[in-house]
Design an enzyme around this catalytic site. Structure first.
Site, PDB file in Angstrom:
ATOM      1  N   CYS A 129      28.954 -37.191 -10.879  1.00  0.00           N
ATOM      2  CA  CYS A 129      29.408 -35.973 -10.057  1.00  0.00           C
ATOM      3  C   CYS A 129      30.761 -35.711 -10.421  1.00  0.00           C
ATOM      4  CB  CYS A 129      28.969 -36.160  -8.811  1.00  0.00           C
ATOM      5  SG  CYS A 129      30.260 -37.271  -8.071  1.00  0.00           S
ATOM      6  N   CYS A 140      24.062 -43.376  -5.855  1.00  0.00           N
ATOM      7  CA  CYS A 140      23.394 -42.192  -6.526  1.00  0.00           C
ATOM      8  C   CYS A 140      23.093 -42.413  -8.208  1.00  0.00           C
ATOM      9  CB  CYS A 140      24.561 -41.176  -6.606  1.00  0.00           C
ATOM     10  SG  CYS A 140      26.064 -41.777  -7.462  1.00  0.00           S
ATOM     11  N   CYS A 199      32.323 -42.574  -4.937  1.00  0.00           N
ATOM     12  CA  CYS A 199      32.654 -41.976  -6.167  1.00  0.00           C
ATOM     13  C   CYS A 199      34.148 -42.726  -6.532  1.00  0.00           C
ATOM     14  CB  CYS A 199      32.775 -40.467  -6.295  1.00  0.00           C
ATOM     15  SG  CYS A 199      31.414 -39.704  -5.460  1.00  0.00           S
ATOM     16  N   ASP A 218      24.945 -42.837 -10.587  1.00  0.00           N
ATOM     17  CA  ASP A 218      26.084 -42.343 -11.632  1.00  0.00           C
ATOM     18  C   ASP A 218      26.702 -43.417 -12.332  1.00  0.00           C
ATOM     19  OD1 ASP A 218      25.469 -39.768 -10.940  1.00  0.00           O
ATOM     20  OD2 ASP A 218      27.179 -39.487  -9.817  1.00  0.00           O
TER      21      ASP A 218
HETATM   22 FE1  FES Z   1      27.638 -40.811  -6.794  1.00  0.00          FE
HETATM   23 FE2  FES Z   1      29.862 -39.366  -6.940  1.00  0.00          FE
HETATM   24  S1  FES Z   1      27.870 -38.823  -6.210  1.00  0.00           S
HETATM   25  S2  FES Z   1      29.546 -41.156  -7.997  1.00  0.00           S
END
Ligand code: FES
Length: 137
Positions: free
Chosen positions: A63, A37, A106, A39
């Site tokens: 997120c 993602c 995550c 992140d």
């Molecule tokens: Fe990627 Fe949560 S959606 S870390």
């Protein structure tokens, strides 16, 4: 998708947000990204001379589940030894926060971040496997 109550609690009241001096000898820094993602999570630990994690801070650009995972991990590692902290599994985090399957990565990010922080500290303090100066002993 609905977040669990614990995720919302950590998300709205994140524990231990902040930064420590990454150049300080008693601080280990883990910076990891999730390929899935994009992140990014930064997690730092401050380690006592006895090898106990005295403090932990995080900054997460991601997120709600990633923020909750890192917040939870900073709470968990305080007072632990490096080995105890390294034993934290993403499954423990996911279980505690009741993360749904699509949010498991995550919690993996938080496990990776604490492991990276521990590795960074060990490398700095001369406990790293590769960087250790054999001649010094
Ligand atoms: Fe990627 Fe949560 S959606 S870390």
């Amino acid at each position: 998708m609905a977040y669990s109550e614990k995720v919302v609690d950590h998300y709205e009241h994140p524990r231990n947000v902040g930064s420590m001096d990454k150049d300080s000898g008693d601080v280990g820094t883990g910076l990891v990204g999730a390929p899935a993602c994009g992140d990014v999570m930064k997690l730092q630990i401050k380690v006592s001379p006895e090898g106990i994690i005295e403090d932990a801070k995080f900054k997460t650009f991601g997120c709600g589940s990633a923020i909750a995972s890192s917040s939870l991990v900073t709470e968990w590692v305080k007072g632990k030894t490096l080995d105890e902290a390294a034993a934290i599994k993403n499954t423990d985090i996911a279980h505690e926060l009741a993360l749904p399957p699509v949010k498991i990565h995550c919690s993996v990010l938080a496990e990776d971040a604490i492991k990276a922080a521990i590795a960074d500290y060990r490398k700095k303090s001369g406990q790293g496997e590769d960087e250790a100066e054999q001649a010094a002993g």
